[in-house]
Design a protein around this motif. Structure first.
Motif: not given
Length: 440
Positions: A115-118, A131, A133-134, A168, A434-435, A437
């Motif tokens: 699960n990666k996100a900005v 950048l 990890d949610n 995050s 936003t990202g 999973r």
């Protein structure tokens, strides 16, 4: 799919081959019948015999032609079977080996997600992009093993670990890139489940009160739910009095009081009684909790709820005991609502009790062929969590698009954070994340 197509083609050719063999048999019978007729007329008519010889030669030519066609069809069948065999061998070679249990009586399941996100954040003075990890639903991998000696009992194990880079809930204005990844155990336990006696669990895992504040049927919890700190919990409030960043993080003033989380514990869950399940657990150093959960389908409504009491004992220097509860309802139309609340007794002289409430309203619908789209808006107030007199408010919006055939969810979330503290003047914090999973 290619293998299925080959098998279908072989079946069709073999059916044709059977038809040609039937025709060949008919031709032989025709030739034989003609021969018998001719012999019966031999003595009476020499001219009839000559006509018979001509017919036999014609039939012989047809038989030879049919025989040649039959041989060609047989060759096609053999070629197709050879291609299918090669495809099967190649598929077996290319496919990864299946996970097998070391115990012949057991079964093993491996699972996980990334699960990666900005994350974008504005503290009123400056903005930053991370950048991450949610942490709403962190990157993890797990292994489950199960043995069922009979239809009444089962015994199993669960090993699950979390591995995050730039979580995050931890990154902030002073530490935008965390050098060390966080590696944490989530589950290292075993369990025994009996249909009539309930389930016993032993080891590191969820306590009875874990997730009691987090029942949520909105479909948007991957980017926002009652645990406000998971999205941008490390962000520091900007202090207008000193014109500098304060030492107060979002995560320190928002807490959903979700029981005792995961601990080294022994836990018991009752069998399901008309949708109700009771649970209790005892943790090392004397803490403990109990909880009641309920789930049901009532006409057009799906209902889920949980309530828990928890006392962390000597495992916490700040919390004496706490109550937590949450309920969520989903209608067949897609509309849904969620509510959570909790209260906490703090240790220490002069500390006020902490409390919060959180509510979310949402809608789920299939608006595109990719999968279900989930929308929601939430609001919560969290009081006296860190310091007496604190009132922290949060408002937000979430959107999640399920990419069903990909096993993936794409999401977008926004949160507005406000903190009122006696004698302080903090700017509000806006955060957007936003990202995607991906589960396996």
């Amino acid at each position: 799919m290619k293998k299925v197509a080959h098998e279908q083609q072989i079946k069709e050719v073999e059916m044709g081959l059977t038809g040609w063999r039937s025709r060949l048999k008919i031709l032989w019978f025709v030739a034989l019948a003609c021969g018998l007729s001719a012999f019966s007329a031999y003595g009476a008519d020499q001219e009839a015999l000559e006509r018979l010889e001509k017919i036999i030669r014609q039939q012989q030519a047809q038989i030879e032609a049919q025989q040649q066609t039959l041989e060609q069809l047989q060759g096609q069948v053999e070629a197709l079977k050879g291609q299918t065999a090669k495809a099967t061998v190649k598929a077996a070679t290319d496919s990864p080996a299946a996970v097998k249990a070391g115990n012949s009586k057991g079964s093993v399941k491996i699972y996980g997600q990334v699960n990666k996100a900005v994350l974008y954040s504005n503290d009123g003075d400056d903005d930053n992009v991370y950048l991450v990890d949610n942490d709403n639903s962190s990157t993890r991998v797990g292994l489950e093993g199960t043995i069922e000696p009979n239809d009444k009992y089962a015994i199993g194990t669960r090993i699950e670990v979390e591995y995050q880079t730039n979580p995050s809930n931890l990154v902030n204005q002073d530490d935008r890139r965390l050098e060390d990844a966080t590696f944490e155990k989530r589950h290292l336990d075993l369990w025994v489940d009996g249909n009539t006696i309930g389930k016993f669990s032993l080891g590191w895992g969820s306590t009875a009160s874990d997730h009691s504040s987090e029942v949520d049927l909105s479909g948007t919890s991957v980017v926002g739910y009652s645990d406000i700190a998971s999205m941008a919990g490390g962000q520091l409030f900007y202090d207008n009095n000193s014109d500098s960043l304060s030492g107060t993080r979002i995560g320190s003033v928002f807490s959903n009081m979700d029981g005792l989380s995961r601990q080294e514990r022994i836990r018991y869950d009752t069998p399901d009684f008309n949708g109700f399940v009771g649970s209790t657990s005892y943790i090392s150093d004397g803490g403990g909790d109990f909880a009641v959960r309920y789930s049901a389908l009532i006409d057009a409504f799906k209902l889920a709820a949980a309530a828990a009491y928890a006392n962390p004992g000597s495992t916490s220097d700040t919390i004496d005991d706490q109550l937590s509860a949450s309920i969520s309802v989903l209608h067949d139309s897609g509309f849904n609502g969620t509510f959570a609340m909790g209260t906490r007794d703090h240790k220490g002289a002069g500390r006020d009790d902490g409390a919060y409430f959180y509510t979310k309203f949402g809608y789920r619908g299939r608006w595109c062929p990719l999968g279900v789209t989930s929308l929601s808006a939430d609001y919560g107030r969290y009081s006296d969590i860190s310091t007496n007199g604190d009132d922290a408010d949060v408002m937000g919006f979430q959107m999640v698009q399920d990419l069903q055939t990909w096993g993936t969810e794409a999401y977008l979330g926004y949160r507005f954070h406000k903190l009122d503290r006696n004698g302080e003047n903090y700017d509000n914090i806006n955060a957007v994340m936003t990202g995607m999973r991906v589960k396996f």
